[in-house]
Design a protein around this motif. Structure first.
Motif, PDB file in Angstrom:
ATOM      1  N   ALA A  25      -3.904  -6.174  -1.783  1.00 26.09           N
ATOM      2  CA  ALA A  25      -2.844  -6.413  -0.804  1.00 26.09           C
ATOM      3  C   ALA A  25      -2.079  -5.149  -0.441  1.00 26.09           C
ATOM      4  N   GLY A  26      -2.075  -4.156  -1.322  1.00 24.51           N
ATOM      5  CA  GLY A  26      -1.341  -2.921  -1.045  1.00 24.51           C
ATOM      6  C   GLY A  26      -1.831  -2.202   0.194  1.00 24.51           C
ATOM      7  N   ARG A  27      -3.090  -2.446   0.579  1.00 24.78           N
ATOM      8  CA  ARG A  27      -3.645  -1.784   1.768  1.00 24.78           C
ATOM      9  C   ARG A  27      -3.669  -2.697   2.993  1.00 24.78           C
ATOM     10  N   TRP A  28      -3.138  -3.899   2.841  1.00 20.31           N
ATOM     11  CA  TRP A  28      -3.155  -4.878   3.929  1.00 20.31           C
ATOM     12  C   TRP A  28      -2.015  -4.608   4.908  1.00 20.31           C
ATOM     13  N   ARG A  29      -2.340  -4.318   6.154  1.00 14.29           N
ATOM     14  CA  ARG A  29      -1.364  -4.111   7.229  1.00 14.29           C
ATOM     15  C   ARG A  29      -0.321  -3.062   6.879  1.00 14.29           C
ATOM     16  N   ARG A  30      -0.729  -2.057   6.146  1.00 10.06           N
ATOM     17  CA  ARG A  30       0.218  -1.036   5.706  1.00 10.06           C
ATOM     18  C   ARG A  30       0.312   0.084   6.733  1.00 10.06           C
ATOM     19  N   ALA A  31       1.544   0.481   7.070  1.00 10.69           N
ATOM     20  CA  ALA A  31       1.760   1.556   8.036  1.00 10.69           C
ATOM     21  C   ALA A  31       1.572   2.926   7.408  1.00 10.69           C
ATOM     22  N   GLY A  32       1.661   3.012   6.089  1.00  4.47           N
ATOM     23  CA  GLY A  32       1.422   4.274   5.389  1.00  4.47           C
ATOM     24  C   GLY A  32       2.665   5.005   4.936  1.00  4.47           C
ATOM     25  N   ALA A  33       3.823   4.675   5.479  1.00  3.56           N
ATOM     26  CA  ALA A  33       5.046   5.371   5.100  1.00  3.56           C
ATOM     27  C   ALA A  33       5.507   4.934   3.709  1.00  3.56           C
ATOM     28  N   ASP A  34       5.976   5.893   2.931  1.00  4.24           N
ATOM     29  CA  ASP A  34       6.476   5.578   1.585  1.00  4.24           C
ATOM     30  C   ASP A  34       7.964   5.269   1.688  1.00  4.24           C
ATOM     31  N   SER A  35       8.287   4.044   2.060  1.00  2.93           N
ATOM     32  CA  SER A  35       9.679   3.653   2.260  1.00  2.93           C
ATOM     33  C   SER A  35       9.905   2.279   1.662  1.00  2.93           C
ATOM     34  N   LEU A  36      11.178   1.943   1.464  1.00  2.00           N
ATOM     35  CA  LEU A  36      11.534   0.636   0.914  1.00  2.00           C
ATOM     36  C   LEU A  36      11.154  -0.476   1.884  1.00  2.00           C
ATOM     37  N   ASP A  37      11.252  -0.201   3.187  1.00  2.00           N
ATOM     38  CA  ASP A  37      10.839  -1.198   4.175  1.00  2.00           C
ATOM     39  C   ASP A  37       9.373  -1.588   4.011  1.00  2.00           C
ATOM     40  N   GLU A  38       8.527  -0.611   3.748  1.00  2.00           N
ATOM     41  CA  GLU A  38       7.100  -0.869   3.612  1.00  2.00           C
ATOM     42  C   GLU A  38       6.785  -1.585   2.300  1.00  2.00           C
ATOM     43  N   TRP A  39       7.294  -1.063   1.195  1.00  2.00           N
ATOM     44  CA  TRP A  39       6.954  -1.620  -0.119  1.00  2.00           C
ATOM     45  C   TRP A  39       7.628  -2.960  -0.356  1.00  2.00           C
ATOM     46  N   ALA A  40       8.920  -3.060  -0.056  1.00  2.50           N
ATOM     47  CA  ALA A  40       9.693  -4.252  -0.414  1.00  2.50           C
ATOM     48  C   ALA A  40       9.705  -5.315   0.672  1.00  2.50           C
ATOM     49  N   LEU A  41       9.481  -4.934   1.944  1.00  5.30           N
ATOM     50  CA  LEU A  41       9.588  -5.898   3.040  1.00  5.30           C
ATOM     51  C   LEU A  41       8.337  -5.958   3.901  1.00  5.30           C
ATOM     52  N   GLY A  42       7.265  -5.303   3.482  1.00  2.00           N
ATOM     53  CA  GLY A  42       6.027  -5.359   4.245  1.00  2.00           C
ATOM     54  C   GLY A  42       6.135  -4.793   5.640  1.00  2.00           C
ATOM     55  N   GLY A  43       7.060  -3.827   5.834  1.00  2.40           N
ATOM     56  CA  GLY A  43       7.256  -3.244   7.155  1.00  2.40           C
ATOM     57  C   GLY A  43       7.966  -4.167   8.127  1.00  2.40           C
ATOM     58  N   ARG A  44       8.513  -5.290   7.634  1.00  7.06           N
ATOM     59  CA  ARG A  44       9.196  -6.294   8.475  1.00  7.06           C
ATOM     60  C   ARG A  44       8.280  -6.787   9.600  1.00  7.06           C
TER      61      ARG A  44
END
Length: 524
Positions: A25-44
Motif C-alpha cells: 500500500a505504501g506505493r499505492w497512489r503515492r505522489a512521492g513527497a515525504d510529508s505528513l499529508d502523504e504519509w498520514a492522510l494519503g495526500g488527501r
C-alpha cells in the motif's frame, strides 16, 4: 481452548495476505513527497468509495465486533445502545464535518488541534485539546490489542497463565510487529487498502451467522425465547444480568457516545484524508448502511445466549468467538477470526497514526525552538506511531483488560469535552471566547473525572467493571453528557461576559460561520 489446525491455517493465510497488502500500500497512489499529508492522510485524495471503506474500517473495530455482542450477552437490551449511537454520529458528522474538511484543505490542517489553534489563537487551549486526544486514544488502541488477544485465545494460541510469558504472548507480539511495520512503512494507505478485505469478510461472516445460526436454533422466535429464558435465569448472561438502568441513561449514553466519535483523533485522520467536503457529505449519507451490520453484530449476543454459550473463563468477550466455533466448520471459523483480527489491525493502525500526528504537529512542531522541516515532522510522527503501539502492548500485557476498558470509558467522557471548542469555533463568533472555552473544558474534564471516580461498580473498582453499565447506573444521565452541559454553560456564559466587558477581536482570521463551505479543486 482447543487448537484447531484448519481454522488456524485459514486464519494465518488471510493474515499473511493483508500483511502483504499493508506493505504494498505504501506505493499505492503515492505522489512521492515525504510529508505528513502523504504519509498520514494519503495526500488527501481519497474519494467517496475509498473513504467509505476507510471510515467503516475505523468505526467498526474488533472492539465493536466483540464488545457489542458481549454487552448484549451480559446486559440484555441495554447493549443495543450502539445502534442509536451510530445514527447520532452520522447526523452530527453531516452537520460539521464538511465545513471542517473544507477548512482543512484550505489551511493544511492535519489534526483538530490545528483548527483550534488557528481559530482561537491560544496555544494553551490547543495543548488541552491535544492532550485530551492522546489520553482518549491510547486506551482505545489498547482495546484493539485486547480484541486480538481474544481471537488468539479462541484459536487456542494464547497459552495458559502458568506458561512462560513470552510463549504465552508470542502471537500478540507477532501481530504487534506486523502492525508496527506496515504502519511505519505505508501510513494511512495500509489501513485504507486492508479495509476493503476487512469489511468484505466482516459482512460475509456476520450475514452468514445471522442466517445460519437462527435456523439451527429453530428460528428467530425460538432463539429469542431461549435467550430470554437464559438471561432471566441469570446464568449465561453473567453477573450484570439483573442490573436495572433508567431510560435516561440509555438515551444519553447513545447520544454522548455518538457525539464523541468524530472528536477522536483517529476518526479525524480518516475524515481529513477525504478528497473534500462533498466526499465527506456523501459518506455521512451512506455510512448508516453500516448500522444495519451493527444491528446484526449485536444480535449475535442474543444468539450466543440462545445457544447456551458459557464463555471461557467467565469472560463475555469470548461469547461470539465460541458461538462461531460451535456452529460452523473449521475453515469458516478461520475466516471469521481473521475478519475480527483485521478489525483490530485497521483501526489500531489509524489510531497510532493519529497519535503520531498529534505529537509531531501539535507538540514537537508547535513548541520547538527551531524551524521543523516536513521530513522531520513526518519522521517524528512515524516514530511516535510505533512508540504508542509499544505502550499499548505493555498496557495490555501488564494490566487487567478491565482497566483498559474503564480507562477507555473515561476517555470517552474526556473527548466529549472538546466538542464546544470545535462546534462553537466553527459556527459562531459570539460564544467562542478562548478563555471561556478553556474554562468550560477544564470544568467538564474535572467534573467528568470526579463523577466517574465516584461511581463504584459491584466489584468495588473505581471506574466500573467489564461493561459500561456500572459506570452510569447510579446517575440519571451519562456522565459525559452531564459534564458537557456544565462545559457549555461555562463556555457560553464566560464568552458572553467577556464580550460584554472586555471585547477582543477573534484571532485566526477564519471565515464567518455564514460563509458558504468552499469546494476543493479535486471536487470542482
Amino acid at each position: 481452548m482447543r487448537f484447531d489446525g484448519v481454522a488456524f491455517g485459514v486464519f494465518a493465510t488471510l493474515l499473511a495476505l493483508i500483511t502483504g497488502i499493508g506493505f504494498v500500500a505504501g506505493r499505492w497512489r503515492r505522489a512521492g513527497a515525504d510529508s505528513l499529508d502523504e504519509w498520514a492522510l494519503g495526500g488527501r485524495t481519497f474519494g467517496p468509495f475509498i473513504t467509505w471503506f476507510l471510515l467503516g474500517g475505523d468505526l467498526y473495530s474488533a472492539y465493536t465486533l466483540i464488545a457489542v455482542p458481549a454487552a448484549v450477552f451480559s446486559m440484555g437490551a441495554f447493549g443495543f445502545y450502539s445502534i442509536p449511537n451510530a445514527i447520532v454520529l452520522y447526523a452530527l458528522g453531516f452537520l460539521f464535518l464538511p465545513r471542517l474538511v473544507a477548512l482543512a484543505h484550505a489551511r493544511g490542517y492535519v489534526t483538530l488541534t490545528d483548527f483550534v489553534n488557528e481559530r482561537f489563537g491560544s496555544r494553551t487551549l490547543g495543548l488541552a485539546i491535544t492532550l485530551t486526544g492522546l489520553l482518549a486514544t491510547l486506551p482505545y488502541l489498547a482495546l484493539q490489542l485486547v480484541g486480538l488477544e481474544v481471537v488468539f485465545g479462541a484459536l487456542g494460541l494464547g497459552g495458559s497463565a502458568d506458561q512462560n510469558w513470552f510463549v504465552r504472548d508470542l502471537p500478540l507480539l507477532i501481530a504487534f510487529a506486523i502492525l508496527a511495520a506496515f504502519t511505519y512503512s505505508s501510513g494511512v494507505r495500509a489501513p485504507a487498502l486492508i479495509s476493503f478485505v476487512k469489511d468484505g469478510l466482516t459482512y460475509l461472516v456476520v450475514i452468514v451467522a445471522v442466517v445460519v445460526i437462527p435456523v439451527r436454533l429453530g428460528g428467530f422466535g425460538a432463539a429469542f425465547e431461549k435467550a430470554s429464558a437464559a438471561f432471566s435465569s441469570g446464568g449465561a448472561g453473567g453477573g450484570d444480568a439483573l442490573l436495572s438502568v433508567q431510560p435516561s441513561v440509555y438515551v444519553t449514553l447513545a447520544l454522548g457516545s455518538g457525539m464523541a466519535f468524530f472528536l477522536y483523533p483517529h476518526s479525524m485522520t480518516g475524515v481529513f484524508a477525504a478528497r473534500g467536503p462533498k466526499t465527506v457529505r456523501r459518506n455521512m449519507s451512506v455510512l448508516p448502511i453500516y448500522t444495519v451490520l451493527l444491528g446484526f453484530v449485536a444480535l449475535l449476543g442474543v444468539l450466543a445466549l440462545a445457544a447456551g454459550v458459557r464463555p471461557w473463563g467467565g469472560n463475555p468477550q469470548y461469547a461470539v468467538p465460541q458461538l462461531l466455533a460451535g456452529m460452523f466448520p473449521s475453515w469458516f471459523v478461520g475466516v471469521a477470526f481473521a475478519a475480527i483480527a483485521m478489525s483490530a489491525l485497521v483501526p489500531a493502525a489509524i489510531m497510532a497514526i493519529a497519535a503520531g500526528n498529534l505529537v509531531s504537529r501539535n507538540l514537537y512542531r508547535e513548541f520547538a525552538r527551531h524551524e521543523v522541516s516536513q521530513h522531520a515532522e513526518t519522521r517524528v510522527s512515524k516514530i511516535v506511531s510505533v512508540l504508542v503501539k509499544v505502550g499499548a502492548l505493555v498496557f495490555v500485557l501488564t494490566m487487567d483488560s478491565n482497566f483498559a476498558l474503564n480507562f477507555q470509558l473515561l476517555g470517552g467522557i474526556w473527548i466529549l469535552q472538546t466538542l464546544p471548542a470545535v462546534l462553537l469555533g466553527l459556527f459562531t463568533r459570539h460564544f467562542a471566547d478562548r478563555w471561556a472555552v478553556l474554562a468550560g473544558w477544564a470544568v467538564g474534564i474535572g467534573y467528568g473525572t470526579w463523577a466517574a471516580y465516584g461511581v463504584k461498580s459491584p466489584s468495588g473498582g473505581p471506574f466500573g467493571g467489564s461493561t459500561a453499565i456500572p459506570f452510569f447506573v447510579h446517575s440519571p444521565l451519562y456522565i459525559a453528557i452531564s459534564a458537557l452541559l456544565l462545559n457549555l454553560v461555562v463556555a457560553v456564559a464566560g464568552s458572553t461576559v467577556r464580550r460584554a466587558f472586555a471585547p477582543r477581536p477573534r484571532a485566526g482570521g477564519l471565515p464567518h460561520a455564514d460563509v458558504p463551505v468552499p469546494v476543493t479543486a479535486h471536487e470542482a
